[in-house]
Design a protein around this motif. Sequence first.
Motif, mmCIF file in Angstrom:
data_model
loop_
_atom_site.group_PDB
_atom_site.id
_atom_site.type_symbol
_atom_site.label_atom_id
_atom_site.label_comp_id
_atom_site.label_asym_id
_atom_site.label_seq_id
_atom_site.Cartn_x
_atom_site.Cartn_y
_atom_site.Cartn_z
ATOM 1 N N GLY A 27 0.817 -1.216 0.000
ATOM 2 C CA GLY A 27 0.000 0.000 0.000
ATOM 3 C C GLY A 27 0.841 1.253 0.000
ATOM 4 O O GLY A 27 0.524 2.233 -0.687
ATOM 5 N N MET A 28 1.931 1.236 0.739
ATOM 6 C CA MET A 28 2.819 2.409 0.789
ATOM 7 C C MET A 28 3.488 2.632 -0.561
ATOM 8 O O MET A 28 3.582 3.762 -1.040
ATOM 9 C CB MET A 28 3.877 2.226 1.873
ATOM 10 C CG MET A 28 3.324 2.222 3.271
ATOM 11 S SD MET A 28 4.565 1.762 4.488
ATOM 12 C CE MET A 28 5.353 3.333 4.746
ATOM 13 N N VAL A 29 3.963 1.564 -1.165
ATOM 14 C CA VAL A 29 4.639 1.684 -2.461
ATOM 15 C C VAL A 29 3.622 1.992 -3.551
ATOM 16 O O VAL A 29 3.912 2.746 -4.481
ATOM 17 C CB VAL A 29 5.435 0.399 -2.771
ATOM 18 C CG1 VAL A 29 6.014 0.436 -4.160
ATOM 19 C CG2 VAL A 29 6.545 0.220 -1.754
ATOM 20 N N LEU A 32 2.933 5.573 -4.547
ATOM 21 C CA LEU A 32 3.870 6.245 -5.468
ATOM 22 C C LEU A 32 3.366 6.215 -6.905
ATOM 23 O O LEU A 32 3.748 7.055 -7.721
ATOM 24 C CB LEU A 32 5.249 5.588 -5.398
ATOM 25 C CG LEU A 32 5.983 5.682 -4.065
ATOM 26 C CD1 LEU A 32 7.246 4.836 -4.108
ATOM 27 C CD2 LEU A 32 6.318 7.124 -3.747
ATOM 28 N N LEU A 33 2.521 5.255 -7.235
ATOM 29 C CA LEU A 33 2.037 5.095 -8.608
ATOM 30 C C LEU A 33 0.894 6.049 -8.958
ATOM 31 O O LEU A 33 0.599 6.242 -10.135
ATOM 32 C CB LEU A 33 1.582 3.651 -8.830
ATOM 33 C CG LEU A 33 2.632 2.567 -8.581
ATOM 34 C CD1 LEU A 33 2.006 1.191 -8.721
ATOM 35 C CD2 LEU A 33 3.797 2.725 -9.535
ATOM 36 N N LEU A 34 0.246 6.607 -7.952
ATOM 37 C CA LEU A 34 -0.893 7.489 -8.193
ATOM 38 C C LEU A 34 -0.449 8.946 -8.136
ATOM 39 O O LEU A 34 0.043 9.414 -7.107
ATOM 40 C CB LEU A 34 -1.987 7.234 -7.150
ATOM 41 C CG LEU A 34 -2.517 5.806 -7.119
ATOM 42 C CD1 LEU A 34 -3.426 5.618 -5.924
ATOM 43 C CD2 LEU A 34 -3.224 5.457 -8.397
ATOM 44 N N THR A 37 -0.781 11.790 -5.003
ATOM 45 C CA THR A 37 -1.010 11.132 -3.723
ATOM 46 C C THR A 37 0.202 11.345 -2.829
ATOM 47 O O THR A 37 1.335 11.127 -3.234
ATOM 48 C CB THR A 37 -1.224 9.616 -3.916
ATOM 49 O OG1 THR A 37 -2.311 9.425 -4.800
ATOM 50 C CG2 THR A 37 -1.506 8.939 -2.602
ATOM 51 N N ALA A 38 -0.048 11.786 -1.607
ATOM 52 C CA ALA A 38 1.047 11.998 -0.657
ATOM 53 C C ALA A 38 1.438 10.662 -0.031
ATOM 54 O O ALA A 38 0.583 9.893 0.385
ATOM 55 C CB ALA A 38 0.622 12.975 0.427
ATOM 56 N N THR A 39 2.717 10.397 0.007
ATOM 57 C CA THR A 39 3.194 9.168 0.645
ATOM 58 C C THR A 39 3.461 9.385 2.124
ATOM 59 O O THR A 39 3.809 8.446 2.831
ATOM 60 C CB THR A 39 4.475 8.663 -0.039
ATOM 61 O OG1 THR A 39 5.459 9.694 0.005
ATOM 62 C CG2 THR A 39 4.205 8.260 -1.469
ATOM 63 N N TYR A 40 3.328 10.605 2.587
ATOM 64 C CA TYR A 40 3.508 10.927 3.999
ATOM 65 C C TYR A 40 2.643 12.139 4.317
ATOM 66 O O TYR A 40 2.175 12.840 3.429
ATOM 67 C CB TYR A 40 4.981 11.208 4.321
ATOM 68 C CG TYR A 40 5.541 12.393 3.565
ATOM 69 C CD1 TYR A 40 5.518 13.665 4.120
ATOM 70 C CD2 TYR A 40 6.069 12.240 2.294
ATOM 71 C CE1 TYR A 40 6.015 14.753 3.427
ATOM 72 C CE2 TYR A 40 6.569 13.322 1.598
ATOM 73 C CZ TYR A 40 6.549 14.574 2.172
ATOM 74 O OH TYR A 40 7.030 15.644 1.490
#
Length: 80
Positions: A27-29, A32-34, A37-40
């Motif tokens: 889900g975290m990785v 990165l594909l969207l 979208t913020a990863t943090y």
Amino acid sequence: MRLPRILIIAVAAITTVGAVLATPWLGMVGALLLPGTATYDPEFAGRTVFVLGLHGQVFMAIVLLLALLVATAAVLRSAA
């Protein structure tokens, strides 16, 4: 040569456990594909460690997924 039944069950169990444990990392990785979208959480960006331009937890998720893939491949290869 046929594999013993217990070995087949052990390999299936290890693979299943690995897949379940990898769910949050995927889900975290996947974030990165969207685009956009913020990863943090940007609110905590000042207290966050960045490694190679990635949030520390995302970087660790990638490292752990790679380790999990290598371990799964090793188990499957030794079982064959």
